[in-house]
Motif scaffolding. Structure first.
Motif, PDB file in Angstrom:
ATOM      1  N   GLU A 164       0.864  -1.178   0.000  1.00  0.00           N
ATOM      2  CA  GLU A 164       0.000   0.000   0.000  1.00  0.00           C
ATOM      3  C   GLU A 164       0.898   1.224   0.000  1.00  0.00           C
ATOM      4  O   GLU A 164       1.892   1.274   0.727  1.00  0.00           O
ATOM      5  N   ARG A 165       0.542   2.207  -0.825  1.00  0.00           N
ATOM      6  CA  ARG A 165       1.301   3.453  -0.887  1.00  0.00           C
ATOM      7  C   ARG A 165       0.309   4.612  -0.887  1.00  0.00           C
ATOM      8  O   ARG A 165      -0.464   4.767  -1.824  1.00  0.00           O
ATOM      9  N   ASP A 166       0.350   5.380   0.168  1.00  0.00           N
ATOM     10  CA  ASP A 166      -0.481   6.592   0.265  1.00  0.00           C
ATOM     11  C   ASP A 166      -1.941   6.338  -0.118  1.00  0.00           C
ATOM     12  O   ASP A 166      -2.518   7.061  -0.933  1.00  0.00           O
ATOM     13  N   GLY A 167      -2.530   5.323   0.474  1.00  0.00           N
ATOM     14  CA  GLY A 167      -3.950   5.053   0.251  1.00  0.00           C
ATOM     15  C   GLY A 167      -4.273   4.235  -0.982  1.00  0.00           C
ATOM     16  O   GLY A 167      -5.440   4.048  -1.313  1.00  0.00           O
ATOM     17  N   LYS A 168      -3.261   3.744  -1.676  1.00  0.00           N
ATOM     18  CA  LYS A 168      -3.462   2.906  -2.866  1.00  0.00           C
ATOM     19  C   LYS A 168      -2.903   1.518  -2.611  1.00  0.00           C
ATOM     20  O   LYS A 168      -1.770   1.364  -2.158  1.00  0.00           O
ATOM     21  N   LEU A 169      -3.705   0.513  -2.915  1.00  0.00           N
ATOM     22  CA  LEU A 169      -3.240  -0.868  -2.901  1.00  0.00           C
ATOM     23  C   LEU A 169      -2.662  -1.168  -4.276  1.00  0.00           C
ATOM     24  O   LEU A 169      -3.261  -0.818  -5.301  1.00  0.00           O
TER      25      LEU A 169
END
Length: 182
Positions: A164-169
């Motif tokens: 996960e990166r800044d609210g993105k899977l």
């Protein structure tokens, strides 16, 4: 039976109905539909304006084609049943640093009135062999952490969560084989 097709002017009426459905939803600024509405929305209600829009979308696929600054070539497909526009999916031919973190190789959307019927899963499955012809295998597909429906679509197509990166899977979906089941 629904199928993928290249964007075509014959779907104008149904496409515009779908855009009206999207407009009724709250959306974040900067998404594809917002950009398209700003650039083409005033003219795509007329046949000639919509034809310009379709030509522009199809041109984005070419390496030398016109597209917004910083965008990579991408192939758009519309998912239709007869003359009814159900949704669309794009395969980006390569990743930029931003796409590697947030957008991925493939993005898709289903019109609100056609959701929860398996269309997104069918679209993603159907476009994976095309992605493979571009050398995209596996394909990076991302979704918001709160988008349970999209997460389920990606996982149903064999997506393996990386992180996960800044609210993105961020999932890697194998394009070399078509996943079965749902």
């Amino acid at each position: 039976m629904p199928r993928l097709t290249v964007p075509d002017v014959r779907f104008r009426a149904s496409f515009l109905e779908a855009m009206a459905e999207y407009a009724a939803e709250e959306e974040s600024p900067g998404n594809t539909r917002s950009r398209e509405l700003a650039e083409y929305g005033a003219s795509w209600h007329e046949p000639a304006g919509f034809a310009r829009y379709v030509a522009a979308v199809r041109e984005e696929e070419r390496e030398d084609g016109r597209r917004p600054s910083g965008f990579v070539p991408g192939s758009w497909f519309w998912y239709v049943d007869g003359d009814t526009f159900i949704g669309r999916i794009q395969v980006r031919h390569r990743l930029t640093p931003h796409l590697r973190d947030f957008g991925g190789h493939i993005g898709y959307g289903v019109r609100p009135s056609a959701r929860r019927r398996g269309h997104a899963t069918a679209m993603l499955r159907a476009v994976l062999p095309y992605a493979r012809t571009l050398g995209v295998d596996p394909a990076l597909v991302t979704c918001d952490t709160v988008n349970t429906a999209s997460r389920k679509v990606i996982e149903a197509c064999g997506g393996v969560l990386e992180d996960e990166r800044d609210g993105k899977l961020r999932y890697w979906v194998p394009a070399g084989r078509i996943q079965s089941g749902s």
